[in-house]
Design an enzyme around this catalytic site. Sequence first.
Site, PDB file in Angstrom:
ATOM      1  N   GLY A  17       0.807  -1.215   0.000  1.00 18.73           N
ATOM      2  CA  GLY A  17       0.000   0.000   0.000  1.00 18.73           C
ATOM      3  C   GLY A  17       0.840   1.265   0.000  1.00 18.73           C
ATOM      4  N   GLY A  57       6.359   1.512   2.986  1.00 20.16           N
ATOM      5  CA  GLY A  57       7.788   1.245   3.119  1.00 20.16           C
ATOM      6  C   GLY A  57       8.387   0.449   1.968  1.00 20.16           C
ATOM      7  N   LYS A  58       7.661   0.363   0.855  1.00 19.64           N
ATOM      8  CA  LYS A  58       8.153  -0.386  -0.306  1.00 19.64           C
ATOM      9  C   LYS A  58       9.494   0.146  -0.799  1.00 19.64           C
ATOM     10  CE  LYS A  58       4.596   0.638  -2.790  1.00 19.64           C
ATOM     11  NZ  LYS A  58       3.820   1.432  -1.862  1.00 19.64           N
ATOM     12  N   SER A  59       9.617   1.448  -0.890  1.00 20.58           N
ATOM     13  CA  SER A  59      10.838   2.051  -1.430  1.00 20.58           C
ATOM     14  C   SER A  59      12.042   1.749  -0.551  1.00 20.58           C
ATOM     15  CB  SER A  59      10.681   3.570  -1.575  1.00 20.58           C
ATOM     16  OG  SER A  59       9.670   3.856  -2.494  1.00 20.58           O
ATOM     17  N   HIS A  97      11.571  11.040  -0.865  1.00 28.05           N
ATOM     18  CA  HIS A  97      12.336   9.986  -1.536  1.00 28.05           C
ATOM     19  C   HIS A  97      13.773  10.434  -1.813  1.00 28.05           C
ATOM     20  CE1 HIS A  97       9.299   6.776  -2.634  1.00 28.05           C
ATOM     21  NE2 HIS A  97       8.639   7.638  -1.895  1.00 28.05           N
TER      22      HIS A  97
END
Length: 97
Positions: free
Chosen positions: A8, A12-14, A50
Amino acid sequence: MMYLIIGGSGSGKSVYAEELLFSLPDAGKKYYIATMQVYDEESVRRVKKHRKQREGKKFYTIEQPVHVSKALAQMDAGKKSAMLECVSNLVANEMFA
């Protein structure tokens, strides 16, 4: 080898993907392909977040919000790895360009 990290928004995917990339032996030169198009204050905040996350990590950033294949021409020859951030942004950019 190719990895797909899903989850989602804000999950914390990055961070996970960056850590995974840097844990790989022989990853070579590391490219970060950024797909975010900046339209409003929220997207400005996300881009800043980012960029801050990547500080000091020695990524070579390529901003490519559409026509992602053009990012290849901006990469050096030799051993390399690339992180595409974010597939859903890229798809939306291509669909609504």
